[in-house]
Design a protein around this motif. Sequence first.
Motif, PDB file in Angstrom:
ATOM      1  N   TRP A 173       0.846  -1.205   0.000  1.00 51.08           N
ATOM      2  CA  TRP A 173       0.000   0.000   0.000  1.00 51.08           C
ATOM      3  C   TRP A 173       0.880   1.253   0.000  1.00 51.08           C
ATOM      4  CZ3 TRP A 173       0.826   3.325   4.055  1.00 51.08           C
ATOM      5  CH2 TRP A 173       1.517   2.796   5.155  1.00 51.08           C
ATOM      6  N   ARG A 210      -3.460   4.320  -1.483  1.00 48.42           N
ATOM      7  CA  ARG A 210      -3.523   3.507  -2.699  1.00 48.42           C
ATOM      8  C   ARG A 210      -3.207   2.085  -2.282  1.00 48.42           C
ATOM      9  NH1 ARG A 210      -5.555   4.663  -7.581  1.00 48.42           N
ATOM     10  NH2 ARG A 210      -4.490   6.678  -7.541  1.00 48.42           N
ATOM     11  N   TYR A 212      -2.744  -2.001  -3.102  1.00 46.80           N
ATOM     12  CA  TYR A 212      -2.352  -2.910  -4.175  1.00 46.80           C
ATOM     13  C   TYR A 212      -2.610  -4.336  -3.688  1.00 46.80           C
ATOM     14  CZ  TYR A 212       0.212   1.365  -5.133  1.00 46.80           C
ATOM     15  OH  TYR A 212       0.553   2.678  -5.325  1.00 46.80           O
ATOM     16  N   GLN A 231     -10.147   0.855  -3.539  1.00 43.74           N
ATOM     17  CA  GLN A 231      -8.702   0.740  -3.716  1.00 43.74           C
ATOM     18  C   GLN A 231      -7.972   2.055  -3.469  1.00 43.74           C
ATOM     19  OE1 GLN A 231      -8.972  -2.795  -3.735  1.00 43.74           O
ATOM     20  NE2 GLN A 231      -6.972  -2.325  -4.608  1.00 43.74           N
ATOM     21  N   ALA A 232      -8.736   3.145  -3.345  1.00 43.43           N
ATOM     22  CA  ALA A 232      -8.124   4.455  -3.090  1.00 43.43           C
ATOM     23  C   ALA A 232      -8.951   5.201  -2.043  1.00 43.43           C
ATOM     24  CB  ALA A 232      -8.016   5.263  -4.368  1.00 43.43           C
TER      25      ALA A 232
END
Length: 808
Positions: A173, A210, A212, A231-232
């Motif tokens: 992240w 963010r 991942y 995801q954000a």
Amino acid sequence: MIWERAARAFWPLAALACLIFAALALGGAVAVPPALLPWLVGAGLVALVAAAIRGGLRYRRVRGGEAVARLDRTLPGRPLAALADRAAIGGEGALWQAHLAQMQGRAATARAVPPRADLAPRDPYALRLAGLLALVMALIFGGAGQLGQGIEAIAATVGRPLAEAESPAGPSWEGWATPPAYTRRPTIYLNALAEGEALELPKGSAVSFRLYGEGLSVVQDVGGAVGEDPQAPGFRAERSGAIEVAGRRIAVSVLPDLAPVIRAGAAPTRRADGRLVQDFVAEDDHGVMAGRARIDLDLASVDRRFGLAVPPEPREAVDLALPLPRGGARRAVSGQLVEDLARHPWANLPVALVLEAVDGIDQTGSAAPMRVVLPGRRFFEPRAAALIELRRDLLWSRENAARSAEILRAITWRPEGFVTDDLYRDLRGAVGVLEGGGLSVEARDKLAEALWAAAIQLEDGGLADALERMKQAQEKLSEAIRNGASPDEIQRLMDELREATDAYTRMLAEQGRQDPAERFSRNQQGQQITGDQIQQMMDEIQRLMNEGRMAEAQQLLEQFNRMMENLQVTQGQGGEGQQGGEGDPSMNRLADTLREQQRLSDEAFRDMQEQFGEGRDGQPSGNAGDLAQRQRDLREQLGQQRGMLPGQGSEQGDQARRNLDEAGRAMEHAEQALRDGDTGGALQDQADAIQSMREGMRALSDMLGEQGRQAEQGQQPGQEGDEPEGQPGQGNRAGADGATRDRRPMLDPLGRQLDGNGNMIPLNDPLAEGADPAQRARDLLDEIRRRSGQRERPEDERDYLGRLLDRF
């Protein structure tokens, strides 16, 4: 040659490196999606390696023979190569030696060859310039913080595959905390925080992540969420708490954003021109973003009588923006609000004034309300004050229309000698509007403006009362000087005295049908006074006040008052008492020319102001040619008038001609300066021409006056005769003791006693010699001051000069 070959071989590598550096410094790595970033990094590295290999293959080492050949090609006849030759036959002959000597001479002229890479043919699309431009933009607008973020983002992106290789199931992240812009704090990269390090953020900071991989989430209790992308995720930090992401806990401490504090200075003051002046000081931990002053009517404190007895119509509060500095942190600011509220309906009424300051998150801090009277213009003329009160009553409520109409009828009753015809018609029209019924808001506001204009005309105009206004202005200025009023108030009263004096002289001019600036006037004792002398005396009073010499200014002001009370205008019809000679045709023509020259000078001055106001920095305007032509016409007109002057052969007549000759030369110089675009020089030449013309008219006037006196006494021009006491010839002497009728001595600008009553210096006084006695006296005083400040002079001389300054 080394640089040339290196530039030709490695310019693609240098351009590519500049582009990559600019992308990192301008935040390009952070803006690229994380999934795409590794590919871009890899492509960049491959491109750099390829450019480096290409450059290495193309670069050739520079040999000594190549350098010599390069230099030899720049010399005529290749002397370096010739010196290296050997003669097969006759090497020792004179011809061969002469040849070598010639080549050595040419070789001695060799100079270093400037490098020339010739990159344009090799880079037809100017990619090298694009890379250089990107580098310059990065150095100007980029920052070390953005460069570091980009490197960290690349490191995290590149390092993630390695971490995944070691632990294939480990997600990753990224997080950022951005404080509000008004705090001027940098963005914090959360991944760079050490384990267990607390995060301190200003209130309102934006926190974004963010994520991942799958199965990751952010848990926090510091503020409301912003955005819906899982995801954000993002949120704003409003309170202290903690953030948990991927098994890591970050403690967050939210720094409170305190509300701004604003404090008012002393109660609002009224400036000399009627403007409100309010001082204030404001503070905020992150900076004050805006400020305003709110003014509300303090209805409980209003004297509810007469036109204010009825309920007021609703009116919005006055909201004024406080002046703040354009730059800086604004954590502590101080300023002054200056606003003209003289026309507001609440002017001179009780109001509540509240100052407010606003910070970056719209928090507002207020100062304690102040109960004050709203400053406004004061009217001293009774009729003007009455009209302003009527205006206030109408703006208070339209129910006062009938009452205001009755009072306005009373004001305009029997207007003869009391109200001018134009003003009377306007006020009678206002009565009709008020009595018509159904007064609308638009009609009321229009009528209020008309009443304001009428009051201003009565207060500041009124030539019929010009003498009384001048006396009142003189009395107010004298009282202000005696009471030690502020410099601002004294300057305002001095300006009022100037305006009142100008109005009074204009009234006298209308009686005499002459321009007061161009004619000779005199008082009742027969002493001649010019418009210039009046202006010089006003300037002397102003100078003494500026220097703090109030006692001397007060004394000169009293002298000026007595002089103006006795002022009369010469009618210029010839006969008894006409010393100035204004009725002579030559004088009239010269006066017309002088007026035209003054108008031309005024237009040239306005043209120069427009030049600099439009940013042309003194460049000639299109009007310069017209001004120059008009100056030429005036010069030719003056030459014709000079040839028709009377008194040729007499001392005064010849002096008048000499003065007009000087005026003509000054006009010629002014004309040339106007054609050259030198407006400043032209103004100086025009001023010289005006002064010379006035001196010529003064000499001509003296000559005509002398001829008139001789004619009255039965003498031929040029004969001498005694004048009896009390005749015009004795007019320049009020008494042998140099005192006025009230026995107070009159002093000149240097403090010396005058023979007359102060209106002018007698002709037999040494200061009367020359063109301008008052100016000469001031020049003498300035010279005394200059010499007293020169330390190289003897101490006895400087002591004497100091005693002169103390006395005068």
